[in-house]
Design a protein around this motif. Sequence first.
Motif, PDB file in Angstrom:
ATOM      1  N   LYS A 285      27.036  36.306  40.859  1.00  0.00           N
ATOM      2  CA  LYS A 285      27.335  35.377  41.956  1.00  0.00           C
ATOM      3  C   LYS A 285      27.577  33.966  41.421  1.00  0.00           C
ATOM      4  O   LYS A 285      28.537  33.289  41.823  1.00  0.00           O
ATOM      5  N   ALA A 286      26.731  33.522  40.498  1.00  0.00           N
ATOM      6  CA  ALA A 286      26.882  32.179  39.941  1.00  0.00           C
ATOM      7  C   ALA A 286      28.226  32.012  39.243  1.00  0.00           C
ATOM      8  O   ALA A 286      28.920  31.006  39.430  1.00  0.00           O
ATOM      9  N   ILE A 287      28.597  32.987  38.440  1.00  0.00           N
ATOM     10  CA  ILE A 287      29.856  32.890  37.693  1.00  0.00           C
ATOM     11  C   ILE A 287      31.052  32.838  38.635  1.00  0.00           C
ATOM     12  O   ILE A 287      31.933  31.979  38.509  1.00  0.00           O
ATOM     13  N   PHE A 288      31.087  33.729  39.625  1.00  0.00           N
ATOM     14  CA  PHE A 288      32.265  33.810  40.484  1.00  0.00           C
ATOM     15  C   PHE A 288      32.323  32.690  41.521  1.00  0.00           C
ATOM     16  O   PHE A 288      33.397  32.413  42.066  1.00  0.00           O
ATOM     17  N   GLU A 289      31.217  32.031  41.766  1.00  0.00           N
ATOM     18  CA  GLU A 289      31.248  30.886  42.670  1.00  0.00           C
ATOM     19  C   GLU A 289      31.574  29.590  41.940  1.00  0.00           C
ATOM     20  O   GLU A 289      31.671  28.533  42.565  1.00  0.00           O
ATOM     21  N   ASN A 290      31.738  29.682  40.627  1.00  0.00           N
ATOM     22  CA  ASN A 290      32.070  28.488  39.853  1.00  0.00           C
ATOM     23  C   ASN A 290      33.318  28.702  39.001  1.00  0.00           C
ATOM     24  O   ASN A 290      33.457  28.114  37.939  1.00  0.00           O
ATOM     25  N   VAL A 291      34.212  29.532  39.478  1.00  0.00           N
ATOM     26  CA  VAL A 291      35.457  29.773  38.753  1.00  0.00           C
ATOM     27  C   VAL A 291      36.357  28.546  38.798  1.00  0.00           C
ATOM     28  O   VAL A 291      36.833  28.062  37.763  1.00  0.00           O
TER      29      VAL A 291
ATOM     30  N   GLN B 126      38.735  41.113  43.001  1.00  0.00           N
ATOM     31  CA  GLN B 126      39.630  42.273  42.927  1.00  0.00           C
ATOM     32  C   GLN B 126      39.822  42.728  41.483  1.00  0.00           C
ATOM     33  O   GLN B 126      39.851  43.925  41.191  1.00  0.00           O
ATOM     34  N   ASN B 127      39.974  41.780  40.558  1.00  0.00           N
ATOM     35  CA  ASN B 127      40.067  42.132  39.142  1.00  0.00           C
ATOM     36  C   ASN B 127      38.724  42.625  38.617  1.00  0.00           C
ATOM     37  O   ASN B 127      38.659  43.541  37.797  1.00  0.00           O
ATOM     38  N   ALA B 128      37.662  42.023  39.101  1.00  0.00           N
ATOM     39  CA  ALA B 128      36.327  42.271  38.556  1.00  0.00           C
ATOM     40  C   ALA B 128      35.889  43.721  38.680  1.00  0.00           C
ATOM     41  O   ALA B 128      35.193  44.244  37.812  1.00  0.00           O
ATOM     42  N   VAL B 129      36.263  44.367  39.778  1.00  0.00           N
ATOM     43  CA  VAL B 129      35.787  45.736  40.015  1.00  0.00           C
ATOM     44  C   VAL B 129      36.653  46.791  39.324  1.00  0.00           C
ATOM     45  O   VAL B 129      36.313  47.978  39.341  1.00  0.00           O
ATOM     46  N   ASN B 130      37.754  46.366  38.702  1.00  0.00           N
ATOM     47  CA  ASN B 130      38.654  47.296  38.019  1.00  0.00           C
ATOM     48  C   ASN B 130      38.187  47.476  36.588  1.00  0.00           C
ATOM     49  O   ASN B 130      38.719  46.888  35.653  1.00  0.00           O
ATOM     50  N   SER B 131      37.167  48.295  36.409  1.00  0.00           N
ATOM     51  CA  SER B 131      36.503  48.422  35.111  1.00  0.00           C
ATOM     52  C   SER B 131      36.439  49.877  34.672  1.00  0.00           C
ATOM     53  O   SER B 131      36.271  50.772  35.505  1.00  0.00           O
TER      54      SER B 131
ATOM     55  N   ALA C 212      27.762  45.059  41.755  1.00  0.00           N
ATOM     56  CA  ALA C 212      28.504  45.807  42.773  1.00  0.00           C
ATOM     57  C   ALA C 212      28.142  45.314  44.169  1.00  0.00           C
ATOM     58  O   ALA C 212      29.007  45.222  45.056  1.00  0.00           O
ATOM     59  N   ARG C 213      26.875  44.972  44.362  1.00  0.00           N
ATOM     60  CA  ARG C 213      26.436  44.449  45.673  1.00  0.00           C
ATOM     61  C   ARG C 213      27.139  43.132  45.984  1.00  0.00           C
ATOM     62  O   ARG C 213      27.592  42.903  47.109  1.00  0.00           O
ATOM     63  N   TYR C 214      27.248  42.263  44.985  1.00  0.00           N
ATOM     64  CA  TYR C 214      27.927  40.984  45.216  1.00  0.00           C
ATOM     65  C   TYR C 214      29.396  41.199  45.573  1.00  0.00           C
ATOM     66  O   TYR C 214      29.912  40.603  46.524  1.00  0.00           O
ATOM     67  N   PHE C 215      30.088  42.059  44.819  1.00  0.00           N
ATOM     68  CA  PHE C 215      31.514  42.260  45.079  1.00  0.00           C
ATOM     69  C   PHE C 215      31.756  42.952  46.417  1.00  0.00           C
ATOM     70  O   PHE C 215      32.756  42.686  47.080  1.00  0.00           O
ATOM     71  N   LYS C 216      30.844  43.819  46.805  1.00  0.00           N
ATOM     72  CA  LYS C 216      30.963  44.440  48.131  1.00  0.00           C
ATOM     73  C   LYS C 216      30.884  43.381  49.216  1.00  0.00           C
ATOM     74  O   LYS C 216      31.616  43.434  50.217  1.00  0.00           O
ATOM     75  N   GLU C 217      30.026  42.393  49.027  1.00  0.00           N
ATOM     76  CA  GLU C 217      29.935  41.281  49.983  1.00  0.00           C
ATOM     77  C   GLU C 217      31.233  40.493  50.057  1.00  0.00           C
ATOM     78  O   GLU C 217      31.562  39.897  51.082  1.00  0.00           O
ATOM     79  N   GLN C 218      31.976  40.497  48.949  1.00  0.00           N
ATOM     80  CA  GLN C 218      33.261  39.781  48.903  1.00  0.00           C
ATOM     81  C   GLN C 218      34.433  40.644  49.339  1.00  0.00           C
ATOM     82  O   GLN C 218      35.581  40.232  49.305  1.00  0.00           O
ATOM     83  N   GLY C 219      34.130  41.885  49.745  1.00  0.00           N
ATOM     84  CA  GLY C 219      35.192  42.781  50.220  1.00  0.00           C
ATOM     85  C   GLY C 219      35.945  43.491  49.119  1.00  0.00           C
ATOM     86  O   GLY C 219      37.033  44.019  49.350  1.00  0.00           O
TER      87      GLY C 219
END
Length: 321
Positions: A271-277, A297-302, A311-318
């Motif tokens: 959460k910290a990293i993606f909120e400070n991009v 969207q890029n982050a979950v393509n692993s 995964a919980r954080y990205f689910k919150e972001q849709g």
Amino acid sequence: MSKRFLCTPLIAGLALVLASGLAWAGTTFLTMGTGSPGGVYYPLGGGMSVVIQKTVDGIRCAAESTGASVENSRLVGLGDTDMGMVMGSVAYKAVHGQDPFQDSYPLVALFQMYPAPEHIVTTTDSGITSLADLKGKKVSIDVPGSGCSTMAKVILREYGYDLKKDLEIAHLSQSESVQALKDGIVDACFFNFAYPASAVMDLAATRDIALVPVGEDLADTIVEKYPYYLKTTIPGGTYDDVSEDVLCIGDSNVMVANKDMQEDLAYRVTKAIFENVDQGKHALVDIHPIAKQLTPQNAVNSPLDLHPGSARYFKEQGAQP
């Protein structure tokens, strides 16, 4: 001199030590394996560690220069480092105990950082617009044993080419490939790096370039057979003369963690990293422009399973795999 006055400095010093100890009590210390100072991993990892340390209460984080992907996989897998930056194909092989690893390591992805598409670059003068047009041409696929060369061979063989009969293969370095394409010594070059790439921009400054796409069916076949690769797109307009989106096969660059990392810790770090991009005084895009590709969207393509916390954080972001 009174013993009372002699003891006063000692008492004050002890109080300072105790206060310092209390300040660190409950603090989580994290380490992050990056890469050599000359690459992208080192500055980007340094920026991420600052973000974590400055914006997450109770966490201290230090980025460490390492030998990058293979070393980071081992360090994180053994629990000697908490997080590490690793190429997706390398991380996948580490999890499955494939060469160059003799053992399997319990790695999961916190997130994909950014993809590294396999650029297939030519000039408009060559008349090459598809993989079919490469037949009989001289093509550079990078130096032997490189990740780029390995992926190029996969693409060409899965397309149906016999590399000894259907093409003239050259094993030139990136800089040599650029010059050879400029001079007309080769007809096309394979490059593997994140976009926009300076080598391609250098070429586009003096030649009209074209990027050769990988067809959808071929891309699906490759990622099914080689699950550490992924489908990715170079957006139109990334390079001069290339206005359309270009479908590519690529490798990924993944932030890995040991699967034993606590779920809440993984959530807070992600959460910290993606909120400070791109916001705040510690914005990662100010450290390196590649951070623009740090999107949910890029982050979950692993190629690896996501850690439940991230995964919980990205689910919150849709965004979900």
